[in-house]
Design an enzyme around this catalytic site. Sequence first.
Site, PDB file in Angstrom:
ATOM      1  N   ASP A 185       0.320   2.728   6.331  1.00  0.00           N
ATOM      2  CA  ASP A 185       0.699   4.030   6.563  1.00  0.00           C
ATOM      3  C   ASP A 185       1.993   3.898   7.682  1.00  0.00           C
ATOM      4  OD1 ASP A 185       1.306   6.412   5.790  1.00  0.00           O
ATOM      5  OD2 ASP A 185      -0.560   7.630   6.513  1.00  0.00           O
ATOM      6  N   LEU A 239      -5.842 -17.798  -0.123  1.00  0.00           N
ATOM      7  CA  LEU A 239      -5.834 -16.326   0.231  1.00  0.00           C
ATOM      8  C   LEU A 239      -5.911 -15.705  -0.926  1.00  0.00           C
ATOM      9  CD1 LEU A 239      -5.857 -13.797   2.388  1.00  0.00           C
ATOM     10  CD2 LEU A 239      -3.376 -14.194   2.065  1.00  0.00           C
ATOM     11  N   HIS A 279      10.485   1.675   4.277  1.00  0.00           N
ATOM     12  CA  HIS A 279       9.713   0.683   3.323  1.00  0.00           C
ATOM     13  C   HIS A 279      10.185  -0.822   3.376  1.00  0.00           C
ATOM     14  CE1 HIS A 279       7.702   4.009   2.028  1.00  0.00           C
ATOM     15  NE2 HIS A 279       8.747   4.487   1.277  1.00  0.00           N
TER      16      HIS A 279
HETATM   17  C1  FPP Z   1       3.178   4.515   3.208  1.00  0.00           C
HETATM   18  O1  FPP Z   1       3.980   5.008   4.103  1.00  0.00           O
HETATM   19  C2  FPP Z   1       3.732   3.287   2.547  1.00  0.00           C
HETATM   20  C3  FPP Z   1       3.755   3.363   1.154  1.00  0.00           C
HETATM   21  C4  FPP Z   1       3.441   4.473   0.289  1.00  0.00           C
HETATM   22  C5  FPP Z   1       4.494   2.208   0.647  1.00  0.00           C
HETATM   23  C6  FPP Z   1       4.143   0.804   0.978  1.00  0.00           C
HETATM   24  C7  FPP Z   1       5.172  -0.319   0.605  1.00  0.00           C
HETATM   25  C8  FPP Z   1       5.414  -1.135   1.441  1.00  0.00           C
HETATM   26  C9  FPP Z   1       5.026  -1.518   2.767  1.00  0.00           C
HETATM   27  C10 FPP Z   1       6.512  -1.998   1.094  1.00  0.00           C
HETATM   28  C11 FPP Z   1       6.332  -3.454   0.447  1.00  0.00           C
HETATM   29  C12 FPP Z   1       4.912  -3.827  -0.183  1.00  0.00           C
HETATM   30  C13 FPP Z   1       5.082  -5.187  -0.963  1.00  0.00           C
HETATM   31  C14 FPP Z   1       3.544  -4.947  -1.294  1.00  0.00           C
HETATM   32  C15 FPP Z   1       6.013  -5.605  -1.355  1.00  0.00           C
HETATM   33  P1  FPP Z   1       4.423   6.432   4.128  1.00  0.00           P
HETATM   34  O2  FPP Z   1       5.862   6.450   3.353  1.00  0.00           O
HETATM   35  O3  FPP Z   1       3.443   7.180   3.632  1.00  0.00           O
HETATM   36  O4  FPP Z   1       4.793   6.810   5.615  1.00  0.00           O
HETATM   37  P2  FPP Z   1       4.843   8.475   6.161  1.00  0.00           P
HETATM   38  O5  FPP Z   1       3.348   8.689   6.146  1.00  0.00           O
HETATM   39  O6  FPP Z   1       5.171   8.097   7.777  1.00  0.00           O
HETATM   40  O7  FPP Z   1       5.773   9.185   5.562  1.00  0.00           O
END
Ligand code: FPP
Length: 237
Positions: free
Chosen positions: A10, A121, A27
């Site tokens: 997050d 893994l 992201h």
């Molecule tokens: C949460 O942060 C994150 C996500 C919903 C997306 C996670 C995706 C990645 C880390 C990209 C790459 C992943 C792979 C497996 C290739 P948020 O957007 O909710 O952040 P915020 O709480 O600050 O708004």
Amino acid sequence: MPQHVAIVMDGNGRWARQRRRPRSFGHRAGQKTVRSTIESCLRRGIGALTLFAFSSENWQRPQAEVGALMQLFLKALDREVDELHGHGVRIRFIGELAAFALPLRERMHKAMERTRDNGKLALNIAVNYGGRWDIAQAARQAAQAVGRGELAAAAIDERSLARFFCLADLAPVDLFIRTGGERRVSNFLLWQLAYSELVFSDVLWPDYDDACFVRALEEFSGRERRYGKTSAQVSKA
Ligand code: FPP
């Protein structure tokens, strides 16, 4: 050392906002942390890593962000699978995959097929996943087994139900990490977290480096896991 680590990644959006950039920029930065976390697990012999990449609730985000995330997953699959395969990583996607567009679904299945015999893994990527969905699909499978006469309804208990859940073949999740400051599980693995140690970090996911991961491992190793017993019973064992 935990055998199975699960992470809610997050804070990408806030990390981008701090830099006055679009959320998709966060992201993309988060993807680098995914890479470094996989390397950290490989280096330390951690057998399984489960990442929450896209929840069943994330479809409600602005269309542009959902689209950017899908592009990111597609590109990551094209770019990273060879290397992961070379390192002995078995890739698995968990969640309701049918909701994704065909090109993405095909690549997910190809990556799973190609890496299925790897044993270094187990990397599980939860996409369109929800813990309640997992419970419902396990219940559905159990009901189907009853319908086929393979399982007696009266024989359904924690043990016989367990095998229908995602990740049933892996070691239980012993360490759950959530970055980005919130202290909640957010419908990630529910059944599987029953006896996990929960570690929360205020660090935003793109900044979550190996040192942060090591701190979580240290916190984990300092915890006493009692599984309902007393401290005296556990220390005697
Ligand atoms: C949460 O942060 C994150 C996500 C919903 C997306 C996670 C995706 C990645 C880390 C990209 C790459 C992943 C792979 C497996 C290739 P948020 O957007 O909710 O952040 P915020 O709480 O600050 O708004």
